[in-house]
Scaffold this motif. Structure first.
Motif, PDB file in Angstrom:
ATOM      1  N   GLY A  13     -37.807 -15.571 -48.760  1.00  0.00           N
ATOM      2  CA  GLY A  13     -39.119 -15.999 -48.301  1.00  0.00           C
ATOM      3  C   GLY A  13     -39.743 -15.048 -47.294  1.00  0.00           C
ATOM      4  N   GLN A  14     -38.946 -14.168 -46.708  1.00  0.00           N
ATOM      5  CA  GLN A  14     -39.480 -13.164 -45.782  1.00  0.00           C
ATOM      6  C   GLN A  14     -39.849 -11.914 -46.556  1.00  0.00           C
ATOM      7  OE1 GLN A  14     -37.192 -12.138 -42.340  1.00  0.00           O
ATOM      8  NE2 GLN A  14     -36.599 -14.248 -41.908  1.00  0.00           N
ATOM      9  N   THR A  15     -40.752 -11.137 -45.976  1.00  0.00           N
ATOM     10  CA  THR A  15     -41.067  -9.840 -46.568  1.00  0.00           C
ATOM     11  C   THR A  15     -40.029  -8.822 -46.099  1.00  0.00           C
ATOM     12  OG1 THR A  15     -42.470  -9.097 -44.750  1.00  0.00           O
ATOM     13  CG2 THR A  15     -43.554 -10.330 -46.549  1.00  0.00           C
ATOM     14  N   ILE A  16     -39.991  -7.707 -46.787  1.00  0.00           N
ATOM     15  CA  ILE A  16     -39.092  -6.634 -46.353  1.00  0.00           C
ATOM     16  C   ILE A  16     -39.476  -6.197 -44.943  1.00  0.00           C
ATOM     17  CG2 ILE A  16     -38.455  -4.220 -46.744  1.00  0.00           C
ATOM     18  CD1 ILE A  16     -38.494  -4.824 -49.738  1.00  0.00           C
ATOM     19  N   ALA A  17     -40.763  -6.093 -44.650  1.00  0.00           N
ATOM     20  CA  ALA A  17     -41.221  -5.685 -43.315  1.00  0.00           C
ATOM     21  C   ALA A  17     -40.709  -6.655 -42.248  1.00  0.00           C
ATOM     22  CB  ALA A  17     -42.739  -5.599 -43.274  1.00  0.00           C
ATOM     23  N   GLN A  18     -40.772  -7.950 -42.513  1.00  0.00           N
ATOM     24  CA  GLN A  18     -40.291  -8.943 -41.550  1.00  0.00           C
ATOM     25  C   GLN A  18     -38.784  -8.803 -41.337  1.00  0.00           C
ATOM     26  OE1 GLN A  18     -41.810 -12.311 -43.734  1.00  0.00           O
ATOM     27  NE2 GLN A  18     -43.329 -12.742 -42.140  1.00  0.00           N
ATOM     28  N   CYS A  19     -38.075  -8.621 -42.416  1.00  0.00           N
ATOM     29  CA  CYS A  19     -36.620  -8.453 -42.360  1.00  0.00           C
ATOM     30  C   CYS A  19     -36.243  -7.245 -41.513  1.00  0.00           C
ATOM     31  CB  CYS A  19     -36.079  -8.317 -43.777  1.00  0.00           C
ATOM     32  SG  CYS A  19     -34.366  -7.794 -43.881  1.00  0.00           S
ATOM     33  N   LEU A  20     -36.910  -6.123 -41.751  1.00  0.00           N
ATOM     34  CA  LEU A  20     -36.610  -4.896 -41.013  1.00  0.00           C
ATOM     35  C   LEU A  20     -36.953  -5.038 -39.537  1.00  0.00           C
ATOM     36  CD1 LEU A  20     -37.890  -2.264 -43.602  1.00  0.00           C
ATOM     37  CD2 LEU A  20     -35.506  -2.889 -43.125  1.00  0.00           C
ATOM     38  N   ALA A  21     -38.093  -5.664 -39.238  1.00  0.00           N
ATOM     39  CA  ALA A  21     -38.503  -5.852 -37.848  1.00  0.00           C
ATOM     40  C   ALA A  21     -37.521  -6.764 -37.117  1.00  0.00           C
ATOM     41  CB  ALA A  21     -39.914  -6.434 -37.793  1.00  0.00           C
ATOM     42  N   ILE A  38     -36.054   1.648 -55.732  1.00  0.00           N
ATOM     43  CA  ILE A  38     -36.603   2.014 -54.425  1.00  0.00           C
ATOM     44  C   ILE A  38     -37.942   1.304 -54.228  1.00  0.00           C
ATOM     45  CG2 ILE A  38     -37.539   3.922 -53.038  1.00  0.00           C
ATOM     46  CD1 ILE A  38     -34.524   4.040 -53.304  1.00  0.00           C
ATOM     47  N   VAL A  39     -38.114   0.709 -53.039  1.00  0.00           N
ATOM     48  CA  VAL A  39     -39.374   0.046 -52.692  1.00  0.00           C
ATOM     49  C   VAL A  39     -40.206   1.027 -51.874  1.00  0.00           C
ATOM     50  CG1 VAL A  39     -40.431  -1.911 -51.500  1.00  0.00           C
ATOM     51  CG2 VAL A  39     -38.217  -2.204 -52.635  1.00  0.00           C
ATOM     52  N   PRO A  40     -41.410   1.381 -52.337  1.00  0.00           N
ATOM     53  CA  PRO A  40     -42.270   2.265 -51.547  1.00  0.00           C
ATOM     54  C   PRO A  40     -42.603   1.630 -50.190  1.00  0.00           C
ATOM     55  CG  PRO A  40     -43.097   2.086 -53.786  1.00  0.00           C
ATOM     56  CD  PRO A  40     -42.012   1.043 -53.625  1.00  0.00           C
ATOM     57  N   ARG A  41     -42.609   2.429 -49.154  1.00  0.00           N
ATOM     58  CA  ARG A  41     -42.887   1.931 -47.796  1.00  0.00           C
ATOM     59  C   ARG A  41     -44.192   1.138 -47.748  1.00  0.00           C
ATOM     60  NH1 ARG A  41     -41.916   6.434 -45.132  1.00  0.00           N
ATOM     61  NH2 ARG A  41     -39.759   5.835 -44.902  1.00  0.00           N
ATOM     62  N   GLN A  46     -45.821  -6.529 -48.540  1.00  0.00           N
ATOM     63  CA  GLN A  46     -46.141  -7.436 -49.647  1.00  0.00           C
ATOM     64  C   GLN A  46     -44.920  -7.901 -50.426  1.00  0.00           C
ATOM     65  OE1 GLN A  46     -47.387  -4.323 -49.193  1.00  0.00           O
ATOM     66  NE2 GLN A  46     -49.455  -4.135 -50.005  1.00  0.00           N
ATOM     67  N   THR A  47     -43.781  -7.242 -50.262  1.00  0.00           N
ATOM     68  CA  THR A  47     -42.608  -7.555 -51.065  1.00  0.00           C
ATOM     69  C   THR A  47     -41.826  -8.688 -50.417  1.00  0.00           C
ATOM     70  OG1 THR A  47     -42.484  -5.269 -51.802  1.00  0.00           O
ATOM     71  CG2 THR A  47     -40.529  -6.628 -52.138  1.00  0.00           C
ATOM     72  N   VAL A  48     -41.869  -9.863 -51.068  1.00  0.00           N
ATOM     73  CA  VAL A  48     -41.185 -11.051 -50.556  1.00  0.00           C
ATOM     74  C   VAL A  48     -39.788 -11.126 -51.167  1.00  0.00           C
ATOM     75  CG1 VAL A  48     -41.269 -13.572 -50.404  1.00  0.00           C
ATOM     76  CG2 VAL A  48     -43.397 -12.248 -50.290  1.00  0.00           C
ATOM     77  N   LEU A  49     -38.811 -11.319 -50.308  1.00  0.00           N
ATOM     78  CA  LEU A  49     -37.428 -11.404 -50.751  1.00  0.00           C
ATOM     79  C   LEU A  49     -37.154 -12.760 -51.404  1.00  0.00           C
ATOM     80  CD1 LEU A  49     -35.798  -9.814 -47.586  1.00  0.00           C
ATOM     81  CD2 LEU A  49     -36.242  -8.723 -49.801  1.00  0.00           C
ATOM     82  N   GLU A  50     -36.345 -12.731 -52.452  1.00  0.00           N
ATOM     83  CA  GLU A  50     -35.999 -13.940 -53.194  1.00  0.00           C
ATOM     84  C   GLU A  50     -34.492 -14.141 -53.180  1.00  0.00           C
ATOM     85  OE1 GLU A  50     -37.559 -13.472 -57.114  1.00  0.00           O
ATOM     86  OE2 GLU A  50     -39.605 -13.135 -56.408  1.00  0.00           O
TER      87      GLU A  50
END
Length: 64
Positions: A13-21, A38-41, A46-50
């Motif tokens: 439910g979190q985005t990759i950005a949220q996870c990294l932060a 590979i996920v572009p920076r 926008q990429t939500v983890l499932e």
């Protein structure tokens, strides 16, 4: 559950950005692979983890 570098985490439910932060990663010097791709920076926000996603996060270091 999401597996990050071999460790299970409850981050669905979190985005990759949220996870990294949340983990304190500096996004300027790393690469993220999600389920073998590979996920572009530019897509971290926008990429939500499932559930079932597998992330590999690699940090670039210099030296010689």
């Amino acid at each position: 559950m999401v597996k990050i570098n071999g460790t299970e985490s409850d981050l669905a439910g979190q985005t990759i950005a949220q996870c990294l932060a949340q983990a304190g990663w500096d996004t300027g010097r790393l690469a993220v692979e999600r389920n073998g791709n590979i996920v572009p920076r530019a897509q971290y926000e926008q990429t939500v983890l499932e559930n079932g996603d597998v992330l590999e996060i690699v940090r670039f270091v210099g030296g010689g």
